[in-house]
Write a protein that holds these residues in place. Structure first.
Motif, PDB file in Angstrom:
ATOM      1  N   THR A 186      46.675  69.263  81.823  1.00 47.98           N
ATOM      2  CA  THR A 186      48.088  68.935  82.026  1.00 47.98           C
ATOM      3  C   THR A 186      48.300  67.430  82.102  1.00 47.98           C
ATOM      4  O   THR A 186      49.176  66.876  81.410  1.00 47.98           O
ATOM      5  N   MET A 187      47.521  66.748  82.911  1.00 46.59           N
ATOM      6  CA  MET A 187      47.701  65.305  83.072  1.00 46.59           C
ATOM      7  C   MET A 187      47.274  64.540  81.821  1.00 46.59           C
ATOM      8  O   MET A 187      47.829  63.468  81.522  1.00 46.59           O
ATOM      9  N   SER A 188      46.335  65.085  81.068  1.00 46.13           N
ATOM     10  CA  SER A 188      45.931  64.433  79.814  1.00 46.13           C
ATOM     11  C   SER A 188      47.058  64.491  78.790  1.00 46.13           C
ATOM     12  O   SER A 188      47.322  63.518  78.069  1.00 46.13           O
ATOM     13  N   LEU A 199      51.779  58.114  85.962  1.00 44.30           N
ATOM     14  CA  LEU A 199      51.682  57.460  87.272  1.00 44.30           C
ATOM     15  C   LEU A 199      52.608  58.133  88.289  1.00 44.30           C
ATOM     16  O   LEU A 199      52.188  58.450  89.410  1.00 44.30           O
ATOM     17  N   LEU A 200      53.856  58.376  87.897  1.00 45.51           N
ATOM     18  CA  LEU A 200      54.823  58.970  88.826  1.00 45.51           C
ATOM     19  C   LEU A 200      54.448  60.417  89.173  1.00 45.51           C
ATOM     20  O   LEU A 200      54.596  60.843  90.325  1.00 45.51           O
ATOM     21  N   PHE A 201      53.973  61.166  88.194  1.00 46.53           N
ATOM     22  CA  PHE A 201      53.580  62.550  88.452  1.00 46.53           C
ATOM     23  C   PHE A 201      52.358  62.613  89.375  1.00 46.53           C
ATOM     24  O   PHE A 201      52.252  63.504  90.217  1.00 46.53           O
ATOM     25  N   MET A 204      53.562  62.092  92.793  1.00 45.49           N
ATOM     26  CA  MET A 204      54.255  63.303  93.231  1.00 45.49           C
ATOM     27  C   MET A 204      53.284  64.394  93.686  1.00 45.49           C
ATOM     28  O   MET A 204      53.573  65.160  94.613  1.00 45.49           O
ATOM     29  N   LEU A 205      52.111  64.468  93.070  1.00 46.35           N
ATOM     30  CA  LEU A 205      51.141  65.515  93.396  1.00 46.35           C
ATOM     31  C   LEU A 205      50.395  65.253  94.710  1.00 46.35           C
ATOM     32  O   LEU A 205      49.802  66.186  95.278  1.00 46.35           O
ATOM     33  N   ILE A 206      50.411  64.024  95.196  1.00 40.39           N
ATOM     34  CA  ILE A 206      49.610  63.667  96.375  1.00 40.39           C
ATOM     35  C   ILE A 206      49.936  64.526  97.602  1.00 40.39           C
ATOM     36  O   ILE A 206      49.016  65.054  98.252  1.00 40.39           O
ATOM     37  N   PRO A 207      51.219  64.706  97.997  1.00 43.08           N
ATOM     38  CA  PRO A 207      51.490  65.539  99.187  1.00 43.08           C
ATOM     39  C   PRO A 207      50.988  66.980  99.028  1.00 43.08           C
ATOM     40  O   PRO A 207      50.495  67.579  99.999  1.00 43.08           O
ATOM     41  N   THR A 329      58.592  46.156  84.336  1.00 36.84           N
ATOM     42  CA  THR A 329      57.564  47.201  84.323  1.00 36.84           C
ATOM     43  C   THR A 329      58.146  48.541  84.762  1.00 36.84           C
ATOM     44  O   THR A 329      58.178  49.493  84.002  1.00 36.84           O
ATOM     45  N   PHE A 330      58.624  48.586  85.991  1.00 35.54           N
ATOM     46  CA  PHE A 330      59.258  49.822  86.477  1.00 35.54           C
ATOM     47  C   PHE A 330      60.660  49.984  85.896  1.00 35.54           C
ATOM     48  O   PHE A 330      61.110  51.080  85.596  1.00 35.54           O
TER      49      PHE A 330
END
Length: 548
Positions: A186-188, A199-201, A204-207, A329-330
């Motif tokens: 998925t991330m690939s 990067l944002l996803f 988001m997955l960290i919690p 950048t952002f």
């Protein structure tokens, strides 16, 4: 029994048929008038897709140097911006036969994939056919659409539900919170499409990952699966991060154009009152029912964080003053709303499930609210599509004739935007200045030269000069670009701030050949990435068939 089986088959397909119908209805005006909408980032993405399509058409591949797109200037964009996705879209452009058909096809597929992904996500947490379908349609009508600006916000919105399936698994499946194949693949895919989304996803997955790790009894297995997913992702995306590292350390590229982050943050008027009402209700509900569902708590908390940061509640003026690099950048805080919308809708789906379990009458109230929200969103999308269609009819008809008839580069004669993204960083100047120089030295001068793409990904320019003098070529050169002028190698050309070279020309006919010397390790790296993708796809198909 037979009737029950037929009903189940019908129930399975009905949501997808409804998604298709809604998408076609929204695009109805564009379909009737045969209009290609090129607004916003449309030119930027169309020209890089055109370059990939021409490489496939001619079998003359050039991973770095773009010889057809971006005014045939030799720029490098696709190598660091969704390379594999660009080739996929290029293939679809060739398959479509015209720009109009391409936009309709890709617009439909991207929107359909977004709705279908949200529906699969809702089934994981609610499993109510009607509610799940309504929430998915609401999501479809809240996100950006590819054929209404060709922004990559629509692509991120398409991918997000599938990333959230990975997140939900981390909470629901404490025996095996992470599948290394699911997470890695998925991330690939996300990284091969859009690096900022990756990067944002990941953030988001960290919690979800922390919660899954705290609750699982198989912590060691989870760590191994996580490391396996990271390893697979690094291998499958080596072409992306390899190119980024190369250009960052060896041949610095310019950042995209600067934006005013305070202006590009989300305001109250940017979303409907119904969405804000749903978000506020969801947040309040979770605060008063913290013990009801860990998944709902994490989904809503994460969605709220992304929501708040995306809005003008954040002091973006002060932030961009303190960290000006974020402007290029952002760029736009509203991109975080892309994460907030599906998270809060997912949370609402979980809330509906628990409320209905306590009182079955609540399902009618929720469905009525979702239907109203859907109708408002549908009307908004319809209005936007009608507006862009009518505007294009009035102002871009010569381009529209070309877009209907073929899939070549003639449309860029009528629509050209001096985007400075990823130009060579020869001198540190503003994005506005880079855009002005590019328009002056490349766009306005390109038709004074004859362009021809040679075998091996080389670009040839021919022109006639009435006298011996110096001339600016409408191309850009990076550090490892190689230039031959009139059969003489130009070792240290005089380049301006954006890499446009000035060379000596002779009286009469002149010829220049531009090429790019990729590092020696690049070709083996591409082979490793390609073979790895083939192996992983075969493994994923095998696992899928084994569990059928």
């Amino acid at each position: 029994m037979e009737n029950k089986r037929n009903y189940q088959k019908l129930a399975y397909w009905v949501p997808y048929l409804v998604f298709a119908l809604v998408i076609i209805l929204v695009m109805n005006s564009q379909l009737r008038h045969h209009i290609t909408i090129i607004v916003g980032d449309g030119y930027f993405h169309f020209t890089r897709i055109y370059d990939a399509a021409q490489q496939i058409r001619t079998h003359n591949f050039s991973y770095f140097q773009m010889n057809w797109g971006f005014d045939q200037s030799g720029r490098m964009v696709n190598a660091v911006y969704g390379p594999m996705f660009a080739y996929l879209m290029g293939f679809l452009l060739l398959l479509s036969g015209s720009w109009f058909k391409f936009q309709i096809l890709t617009g439909f597929l991207i929107s359909f994939a977004a709705a279908a992904g949200m529906y699969q996500l809702m089934k994981k947490v609610n499993n109510n056919l009607f509610v799940d379908t309504l929430v998915s349609l609401v999501y479809l009508c809240q996100i950006s659409w590819w054929n209404q600006g060709a922004t990559f916000g629509s692509i991120s919105a398409m991918m997000l539900p599938y990333v959230l399936l990975v997140a939900v698994r981390m909470i629901q499946n404490w025996q095996k919170p992470i599948s290394w194949l699911q997470l890695g693949l998925t991330m690939s895919i996300v990284a091969q499409i859009h690096l900022m989304s990756t990067l944002l996803f990941t953030i988001m997955l960290i919690p979800f990952a922390i919660a899954g790790f705290c609750h699982t009894d198989n912590k060691k297995a989870m760590i191994y699966n996580f490391l396996g997913a990271v390893g697979i992702t690094l291998v499958l995306t080596a072409n992306v991060w390899g190119a980024l590292i190369y250009f960052h350390l060896h041949d610095v590229m310019a950042n995209p154009i600067e934006t005013n982050m305070a202006i590009s943050a989300v305001g109250w008027a940017n979303m409907s009152e119904l969405f804000w009402g749903l978000a506020i209700f969801q947040i309040i509900y979770v605060l008063f029912h913290l013990r009801e569902s860990l998944l709902n708590n994490i989904v809503t908390l994460t969605g709220t964080i992304f929501l708040v940061i995306s809005t003008n509640l954040m002091p973006w003026n002060a932030i961009q003053t303190a960290y000006p690099v974020l402007r290029s950048t952002f760029q736009v805080p509203r991109r975080l709303m892309i994460e907030a919308i599906p998270l809060l809708l997912l949370g609402a789906g979980i809330t509906i499930k628990f409320m209905v379990q306590r009182d079955h009458n609540d399902v009618g109230t929720w469905c009525a609210f979702l239907i109203v929200m859907l109708l408002v969103g549908f009307n908004s999308k319809l209005t936007v599509n009608n507006f862009y269609t009518n505007t294009s009819i009035q102002s871009t008809m010569p381009m529209q004739y070309e877009a209907r008839a073929n899939n070549n580069g003639k449309i860029f004669y009528y629509r050209n935007v001096p985007a400075p993204d990823y130009l060579p960083q020869v001198k540190n100047i503003s994005g506005t200045k880079k855009a002005a120089l590019y328009e002056q030295d490349v766009i306005k001068r390109q038709y004074q030269f004859e362009h021809l793409v040679l075998p091996g990904g080389r670009l040839e320019l021919k022109w006639f000069s009435p006298k011996i003098s110096k001339v600016k070529l409408p191309i850009v050169m990076y550090r490892d670009s190689h230039l031959i002028v009139n059969n003489h190698v130009v070792k240290h050309p005089n380049r301006n701030e954006i890499g446009v070279p000035t060379v000596n020309q002779v009286k009469g006919k002149n010829k220049a050949i531009l090429s790019f010397q990729a590092p020696n390790w690049w070709q083996p790296l591409l082979w490793i990435v390609s073979l790895s993708w083939l192996l992983i796809i075969c493994l994923a198909l095998y696992n899928r068939l084994r569990h059928c």
